[in-house]
Motif scaffolding. Structure first.
Motif, mmCIF file in Angstrom:
data_model
loop_
_atom_site.group_PDB
_atom_site.id
_atom_site.type_symbol
_atom_site.label_atom_id
_atom_site.label_comp_id
_atom_site.label_asym_id
_atom_site.label_seq_id
_atom_site.Cartn_x
_atom_site.Cartn_y
_atom_site.Cartn_z
ATOM 1 N N GLU A 102 2.772 -86.882 -12.326
ATOM 2 C CA GLU A 102 1.779 -87.536 -11.583
ATOM 3 C C GLU A 102 0.579 -86.614 -11.451
ATOM 4 O O GLU A 102 -0.431 -87.081 -11.920
ATOM 5 C CB GLU A 102 2.197 -88.044 -10.372
ATOM 6 C CG GLU A 102 1.049 -88.837 -9.295
ATOM 7 C CD GLU A 102 1.392 -88.954 -8.073
ATOM 8 O OE1 GLU A 102 0.638 -89.110 -7.255
ATOM 9 O OE2 GLU A 102 2.549 -89.049 -7.573
ATOM 10 N N GLU A 103 0.783 -85.550 -10.904
ATOM 11 C CA GLU A 103 -0.541 -84.589 -10.694
ATOM 12 C C GLU A 103 -1.068 -84.303 -12.029
ATOM 13 O O GLU A 103 -2.319 -84.079 -12.233
ATOM 14 C CB GLU A 103 0.141 -83.314 -10.144
ATOM 15 C CG GLU A 103 -1.147 -82.436 -9.563
ATOM 16 C CD GLU A 103 -0.495 -81.065 -8.671
ATOM 17 O OE1 GLU A 103 -1.183 -80.320 -8.800
ATOM 18 O OE2 GLU A 103 0.689 -81.204 -8.511
ATOM 19 N N PHE A 104 -0.123 -83.979 -13.006
ATOM 20 C CA PHE A 104 -0.919 -83.370 -14.486
ATOM 21 C C PHE A 104 -1.809 -84.638 -14.838
ATOM 22 O O PHE A 104 -2.935 -84.492 -15.452
ATOM 23 C CB PHE A 104 0.268 -83.094 -15.466
ATOM 24 C CG PHE A 104 -0.204 -83.135 -16.685
ATOM 25 C CD1 PHE A 104 -0.855 -81.924 -17.252
ATOM 26 C CD2 PHE A 104 0.027 -84.068 -17.776
ATOM 27 C CE1 PHE A 104 -1.233 -81.924 -18.482
ATOM 28 C CE2 PHE A 104 -0.352 -84.020 -19.037
ATOM 29 C CZ PHE A 104 -1.050 -82.901 -19.362
ATOM 30 N N ILE A 105 -1.068 -86.168 -14.980
ATOM 31 C CA ILE A 105 -1.895 -87.092 -15.152
ATOM 32 C C ILE A 105 -3.083 -87.326 -14.877
ATOM 33 O O ILE A 105 -4.089 -87.672 -15.305
ATOM 34 C CB ILE A 105 -0.980 -88.372 -15.621
ATOM 35 C CG1 ILE A 105 0.358 -87.960 -16.751
ATOM 36 C CG2 ILE A 105 -1.645 -89.586 -15.895
ATOM 37 C CD1 ILE A 105 0.980 -89.243 -16.674
ATOM 38 N N GLN A 106 -3.155 -87.168 -13.370
ATOM 39 C CA GLN A 106 -4.188 -87.837 -12.753
ATOM 40 C C GLN A 106 -5.527 -86.647 -12.859
ATOM 41 O O GLN A 106 -6.506 -87.037 -12.650
ATOM 42 C CB GLN A 106 -3.809 -87.631 -11.096
ATOM 43 C CG GLN A 106 -3.157 -89.023 -10.870
ATOM 44 C CD GLN A 106 -2.812 -89.668 -9.549
ATOM 45 O OE1 GLN A 106 -3.317 -88.929 -8.627
ATOM 46 N NE2 GLN A 106 -2.584 -90.744 -9.408
ATOM 47 N N ASN A 107 -5.051 -85.265 -12.970
ATOM 48 C CA ASN A 107 -5.823 -84.240 -13.010
ATOM 49 C C ASN A 107 -6.491 -84.276 -14.199
ATOM 50 O O ASN A 107 -7.828 -84.225 -14.674
ATOM 51 C CB ASN A 107 -5.308 -82.851 -13.051
ATOM 52 C CG ASN A 107 -4.858 -82.313 -11.802
ATOM 53 O OD1 ASN A 107 -5.556 -83.086 -10.647
ATOM 54 N ND2 ASN A 107 -4.243 -81.566 -11.291
ATOM 55 N N THR A 108 -5.697 -84.876 -15.416
ATOM 56 C CA THR A 108 -6.518 -85.117 -16.817
ATOM 57 C C THR A 108 -7.513 -86.237 -16.601
ATOM 58 O O THR A 108 -8.476 -86.043 -17.193
ATOM 59 C CB THR A 108 -5.341 -85.477 -17.883
ATOM 60 O OG1 THR A 108 -4.387 -84.336 -17.711
ATOM 61 C CG2 THR A 108 -5.625 -85.537 -19.004
ATOM 62 N N PHE A 109 -7.243 -87.117 -15.920
ATOM 63 C CA PHE A 109 -8.217 -88.243 -15.799
ATOM 64 C C PHE A 109 -9.410 -87.825 -15.078
ATOM 65 O O PHE A 109 -10.656 -88.131 -15.568
ATOM 66 C CB PHE A 109 -7.528 -89.475 -15.194
ATOM 67 C CG PHE A 109 -6.653 -90.269 -16.044
ATOM 68 C CD1 PHE A 109 -7.272 -90.757 -17.346
ATOM 69 C CD2 PHE A 109 -5.652 -90.717 -15.830
ATOM 70 C CE1 PHE A 109 -6.360 -91.895 -18.279
ATOM 71 C CE2 PHE A 109 -4.673 -91.496 -16.471
ATOM 72 C CZ PHE A 109 -4.965 -91.917 -17.688
ATOM 73 N N ILE B 151 -10.556 -85.047 -14.973
ATOM 74 C CA ILE B 151 -11.370 -83.783 -15.919
ATOM 75 C C ILE B 151 -12.144 -84.552 -16.800
ATOM 76 O O ILE B 151 -13.349 -84.445 -16.958
ATOM 77 C CB ILE B 151 -10.353 -82.910 -16.212
ATOM 78 C CG1 ILE B 151 -9.740 -82.000 -15.406
ATOM 79 C CG2 ILE B 151 -11.103 -82.100 -17.360
ATOM 80 C CD1 ILE B 151 -8.932 -80.915 -15.835
ATOM 81 N N HIS B 152 -11.378 -85.793 -17.729
ATOM 82 C CA HIS B 152 -11.967 -86.220 -18.827
ATOM 83 C C HIS B 152 -12.980 -87.496 -18.311
ATOM 84 O O HIS B 152 -13.771 -87.768 -19.407
ATOM 85 C CB HIS B 152 -11.143 -86.527 -19.623
ATOM 86 C CG HIS B 152 -10.367 -85.199 -20.202
ATOM 87 N ND1 HIS B 152 -11.103 -84.352 -20.961
ATOM 88 C CD2 HIS B 152 -9.159 -84.612 -20.016
ATOM 89 C CE1 HIS B 152 -10.235 -83.328 -21.174
ATOM 90 N NE2 HIS B 152 -9.021 -83.355 -20.702
ATOM 91 N N LEU B 153 -12.469 -88.076 -17.342
ATOM 92 C CA LEU B 153 -13.491 -89.364 -17.025
ATOM 93 C C LEU B 153 -14.405 -88.953 -15.965
ATOM 94 O O LEU B 153 -15.548 -89.511 -15.876
ATOM 95 C CB LEU B 153 -12.492 -90.258 -16.497
ATOM 96 C CG LEU B 153 -11.393 -90.745 -17.637
ATOM 97 C CD1 LEU B 153 -10.649 -91.979 -16.872
ATOM 98 C CD2 LEU B 153 -11.963 -91.126 -18.778
#
Length: 413
Positions: A361-368, A370-372
């Protein structure tokens, strides 16, 4: 844990569990897969953060209802979120007859199946401890989460799968009665009980019971006394005094009762195939919900999920039978199999879904993030950012599970 290209256990066939390998060909039970998928989506759906939206719109009944059903009730009762663990446990029992039948058809001996079951139990317990320890400085030995609770009782359920039907019912009743009796005989907290030392704040006192039902009060019961002894046998950063939510190790005993109810449902499936035993499911549901409510409202035993009271086992077991009947009617009786695909994708890979929700969860949300960034995440306003980010996360989970489904990659223990 293994990665398999073959379809996992959860299949429907027409003969008894101890039949020979000449039994009819195996057919998937899509309704069971879909129900399991709903359970996992409810768990994964925590990322939608309805409570945050409800705080932003305190006057909205709609968001308040959604938020309430995305969290556990404080003590007695049931929200939609409270159906996740009993559903997952119940379905573990439903799958047992199918798994055993599949292994028997492959010629596996009972000792080999028993060894595999014990190994599976150990892995479930170890995986639960591992997931509970990911945020801490050391291994956090605790046994109240879903995986460890199932693991502690799974071997017993496997052995009872070979018993005659009446003995499965007798075992379920005996387990629940003995557990209720043990709690009843343990002294209830007295007038001078130190609730603050047990982690029960003055604001929480409204949930405390008086009279006979006080035997099931938070952190003042038999299970609490056991955990103060048992959990302190393991290395800890500080001595165990109480669980803030009131959860207990000994809950695995009545949780085994939930698994046995699922085992009985799975047996009904196999005995009735290709028919669907809807009447049995509905009678079981009505009877168990009624019994659970009777014990609760008479003060004999309250319906409390956090300590998995025997009344909770009955009440939640009845709800599980209702869910199973509904999915069987919609998918099998009415033939709506295509609409079940979004749930089946998740349900056929429940272990993978469980791990994603706890580890990614934390990895995916941080990815969004950063990139969005805010321009996209605040597309519907800052108040809805948690919901939009959660929806993107949930979609990412599902797309990965769909990719695994298309390539027949299933994580199994």
């Amino acid at each position: 844990m293994s990665v398999a290209g073959a379809q996992p256990a959860g299949v429907l066939q027409a003969s008894r569990i101890n039949s020979t390998v000449s039994a009819p060909p195996l057919v998937r039970n899509i309704a069971v897969d879909a129900y399991r998928g709903l359970v996992m989506l409810l768990m994964m759906g925590e990322v939608l953060r309805f409570a945050a939206i409800a705080r932003a719109f305190p006057a909205s009944t709609f968001w308040s209802i959604l938020a309430w059903n995305q969290t556990h009730v404080e003590w007695a009762g049931m929200s939609l979120h409270d159906t996740i663990q009993p559903g997952f446990t119940f379905l573990a029992g439903v799958a047992l007859p199918y798994s055993i039948r599949s292994r028997m058809r492959k010629g596996e001996s009972f000792p080999h199946m028993l060894f595999h079951t014990i190994l599976r139990s150990f892995i479930l317990i170890a995986l639960g401890i591992f997931l509970r320890s990911t945020a801490g400085p050391t291994t956090y030995f605790t046994f109240e989460d879903t995986l460890t609770q199932i693991g502690l009782g799974y071997t017993f359920a496997f052995l009872l799968a070979f018993a005659k039907p009446r003995w499965q019912w007798i075992a379920t009743g005996a387990i629940l009665f003995a557990y209720w009796l043990a709690w009843s005989l343990y002294p209830a907290p007295g007038a001078n009980f130190n609730w603050a030392a047990a982690g029960v704040s003055p604001e929480w006192h409204e949930h405390l019971y008086s009279g006979f039902a006080a035997h099931w009060n938070k952190n003042s019961n038999l299970g609490q006394a056991f955990d103060v002894w048992f959990l302190n046998l393991f290395p800890r950063t500080s001595p165990f005094r109480f669980n803030e939510g009131g959860y207990l190790t000994l809950s695995f005993i009545p949780t085994l009762g939930t698994m046995l109810l699922g085992l009985i449902a799975g047996r009904w499936f196999t005995e009735a195939a290709p028919r669907i035993p809807l009447r049995k499911f509905l009678i079981a549901a009505a009877s168990m919900i009624a019994l659970g409510c009777l014990f609760h409202f008479t003060g004999i035993c309250p319906i409390v999920k956090r300590i998995w009271t025997p009344s909770w086992t009955l009440f939640s077991g009845g709800v599980c039978f209702l869910f199973l009947a509904a999915f069987s009617w919609i998918i099998d009786v009415k033939g709506n199999r295509r609409i079940a695909l979004p749930l089946v994708v998740v349900g056929m890979n429940s272990i993978a879904a469980y791990l994603m929700a706890h580890l990614w969860e934390e990895f995916i949300q941080n990815t969004f993030r950063i990139h969005l960034g805010p321009p996209v995440l605040n597309l519907f306003g800052t108040a809805f950012e948690p919901l939009f980010l959660g929806a993107l996360t949930l979609l990412a989970y599902w797309l990965l599970l769909f990719w695994m489904y298309r390539r027949k990659i299933f994580l199994r223990i």
